[in-house]
Design an enzyme around this catalytic site. Structure first.
Site, PDB file in Angstrom:
ATOM      1  N   LYS B  79      71.636  66.792  33.823  1.00 39.01           N
ATOM      2  CA  LYS B  79      71.334  67.977  34.628  1.00 39.01           C
ATOM      3  C   LYS B  79      69.832  68.242  34.610  1.00 39.01           C
ATOM      4  O   LYS B  79      69.186  68.072  33.569  1.00 39.01           O
ATOM      5  CB  LYS B  79      72.099  69.184  34.072  1.00 39.01           C
ATOM      6  CG  LYS B  79      72.009  70.426  34.949  1.00 39.01           C
ATOM      7  CD  LYS B  79      72.862  71.552  34.371  1.00 39.01           C
ATOM      8  CE  LYS B  79      72.799  72.802  35.224  1.00 39.01           C
ATOM      9  NZ  LYS B  79      73.601  73.909  34.674  1.00 39.01           N
ATOM     10  N   SER B 154      76.756  76.114  37.813  1.00 37.21           N
ATOM     11  CA  SER B 154      75.539  75.516  38.308  1.00 37.21           C
ATOM     12  C   SER B 154      75.418  74.012  38.075  1.00 37.21           C
ATOM     13  O   SER B 154      74.588  73.370  38.705  1.00 37.21           O
ATOM     14  CB  SER B 154      74.342  76.208  37.672  1.00 37.21           C
ATOM     15  OG  SER B 154      74.312  75.992  36.279  1.00 37.21           O
ATOM     16  N   SER B 178      79.109  77.363  33.749  1.00 43.25           N
ATOM     17  CA  SER B 178      78.426  76.359  34.581  1.00 43.25           C
ATOM     18  C   SER B 178      78.768  74.903  34.294  1.00 43.25           C
ATOM     19  O   SER B 178      78.368  74.026  35.050  1.00 43.25           O
ATOM     20  CB  SER B 178      76.911  76.538  34.482  1.00 43.25           C
ATOM     21  OG  SER B 178      76.496  77.607  35.294  1.00 43.25           O
TER      22      SER B 178
END
Lengths: 95, 485
Positions: B79, B154, B178
């Site tokens: 990420k 996210s 997330s």
């Protein structure tokens, strides 16, 4: 409690944000909706409840006070938008 | 069978028998990305040269024999809020569009020690603020099961890349859901460890008392392997926990007999899609058939969790994001008249609408005259929410419910309505506030879109969470379904 465009301007100044007139209008509406929703918390009696800032039972974590290797000035400056003599350069603070 | 559909142990056996090379695995990754990422848009930056060089090194090591790392040769996506030295790390934000980190996050170092291969950096909602990836300031990631739908967020890029077979596993971060929510939307396994189990050093801070890094994988066993590589004390993170790290993989013995499961009625009540509820009830039947028992319980403060979370997380964010001032890194506005204007213009040009909204909310909640009414109040309610968990865990080993109230929604459907968007996190947020571990595993489909089952455990009891998730997975086929791309 309802917030106004003037409150939004005040908070934007604290947060160092510059907002367009349209952003101010929009944020006033959205923040009011979110804060109205947050008023729900007022239903709960929390007079005798301790606040939780953190779930782990650790406080004041210290490390040994010894000299260690750190990043070089050159490395630290790698992403600097502007620099001079190994220092971050900004507009004059004092006139 | 595609190599990324194999279990870790099977991949490693094929590497040993020379049926596969690490270069083959890396080729598979980039080929799959070339075929699918124009429509999925999971990646922001690729590390192709670095990954191929690393693969040759590992193939050489393979020839020579000797000890191999736990995640040897496995292509991984990271990420984009986890810093990687020499590989752009943007946090999905224009503010950091050219940011070239000067160090590696502890989790990245741990992956290097375990010998996985970094394929690239994965798309996300800007600064991890969002639940749909529509807040990425570059482009939205799309759900591999239906590209008209969001992948969640996210960590939407992290979930979509695993679901699309672009990487073997990925790292995500979870502040209010997330990792778990995008895992549910994309039909993969996503684990949020106990707060403090995995180092946050090098994770760009959103809400420091909530943020945790964790793995997204295709199955539970792989999740246990990646967690094994990531977990442990780090002196660089002052909130890192000093706890013994168990053998997570060894704990996957399929035995859930006698396990006591609490099912909060608040997690299956109003706002939960009937198809999601049905899938969760079916999963509970699987547990019954395996000798576990479940009962309905009450967690009465659940309805206050979303408001509590948005006040606390936004307050912490407004403080954490003060560092983005255009002085030391990131974008700087052209020709500011003075220093204050430099801060103001750089931040206003660099941040997107959701980030500005949260900074504004947090600054307001922390500002003089409102601190007690909002921030302190929310901290107190957080105590009550945590007590809900303590009370249930006094009598039960696990809490089970849905990961998200609905399957994925259409791209654009909830934009402009922040409050509705926030309510998608109703089942994941309380867990984050309590700091306990939870995993999302695939438990069915509704109209072709995956549904996630959330299994929540006691603090630092990842072994029970993983064992229960694994036992369920062994008796179901949902995790074997693949999107047609």
């Amino acid at each position: 409690m309802s917030i106004t465009v003037k409150d939004v301007e005040h908070v934007a100044n604290l947060a160092r944000l510059e907002l367009s007139e349209q952003e101010k209008e929009q944020l006033t509406g959205q923040l009011n909706a979110i804060l109205k929703y947050a008023e729900k918390l007022g239903e709960l009696d929390t007079d005798h409840v301790e606040p939780t800032s953190h779930v782990l039972p650790v406080t004041n974590v210290m490390r040994d006070d010894r000299v260690r290797e750190s990043v070089s000035v050159e490395t630290a400056m790698k992403n600097a938008p502007d620099e001079e003599d190994g220092q971050f350069k900004v507009p004059a603070v004092l006139e | 069978m595609a190599p990324f559909d194999l279990r870790l142990q099977e991949v490693h056996n094929k590497l040993t028998s020379k049926e596969l090379s690490v270069t083959d695995l890396v080729n598979e990754s980039y080929q799959r990305i070339a075929e699918t990422d124009a429509s999925i848009q999971a990646f922001l930056t690729l590390n192709e040269d670095g990954a191929r060089a690393a693969a040759s090194e590992l193939d050489k090591q393979l020839q020579e024999g000797g000890e191999r790392g736990l995640l040897f040769g496995l292509p991984a996506g990271i990420k984009d809020n986890i810093v990687t030295e020499g590989l752009l790390t943007t946090c999905g934000s224009q503010f950091l569009r050219n940011h070239d980190p000067i160090y590696n996050a502890t989790t990245v170092k741990k992956l290097m020690a375990a010998q996985s291969i970094t394929i690239g950096k994965l798309n996300m909602d800007e600064f991890a603020m969002g639940g749909s990836n529509e807040n990425s300031s570059f482009y939205p990631t799309r759900n591999p099961w239906n590209t008209d739908y969001v992948p969640g967020g996210s960590s939407g890029g992290s979930a979509a890349a695993v679901a699309a077979g672009q990487v073997y596993f990925s790292l995500g971060s979870d502040t209010g859901g997330s990792i778990r929510q995008p895992a549910a939307y994309c039909g993969v396994v996503g684990l949020k460890p106990t707060y403090g189990l995995v180092s946050r050093f090098g994770l760009v801070a959103f809400a420091s008392s909530l943020d945790q890094i964790g793995p997204l994988t295709k199955n539970v066993e792989d999740s246990a392997y990646v967690l094994q590589a990531l977990a442990g004390y780090d002196e660089m993170d002052s909130t890192s926990a000093k706890v013994d790290i168990p053998d997570y993989v060894n704990a996957l013995n399929g035995d859930v007999k006698g396990l006591r499961i609490g099912v909060p009625k608040e997690y299956l009540g109003q706002g939960i899609d009937p198809k999601v509820k049905e899938a969760v009830l079916q999963a509970l039947k699987v547990y019954e058939s395996l000798g576990a028992t479940w009962e309905e319980v009450s967690m009465p403060h659940t309805e206050y969790a979303v408001a509590t979370y948005y006040l606390l997380a936004s307050s912490e964010a407004s403080s954490n994001l003060a560092r983005f001032d255009g002085v030391r890194y990131g974008v700087r506005a052209d020709n500011p008249d003075n220093l204050i204007e430099l801060y103001r213009k750089s931040r206003s040009q660099g941040f997107g609408p959701e980030v500005k909204r949260r900074i504004m909310l947090g600054t307001y909640a922390l500002s003089s005259g409102y601190y007690d009414a909002y921030y302190l109040k929310a901290q107190k309610v957080r105590t009550l929410i945590k007590q809900d968990f303590d009370n249930v865990f006094a009598n039960y080993d696990l809490i089970i419910g849905p990961t998200a109230p609905t399957p994925a929604f259409r791209i654009g459907e909830q934009v402009g309505d922040p409050l509705t968007m926030y309510l998608n996190d109703i089942c994941t947020i309380p867990v984050s506030l309590a700091g306990v571990p939870a995993i999302s595993v695939p438990c069915g489909f509704a109209d072709g879109l995956p549904i996630g089952l959330q299994i929540i455990g006691k603090a630092f009891d990842e072994t029970t969470v993983l064992r229960a998730a694994h036992a369920y997975e062994q008796h179901t086929e949902h995790h074997k379904q693949r999107p047609q791309l």
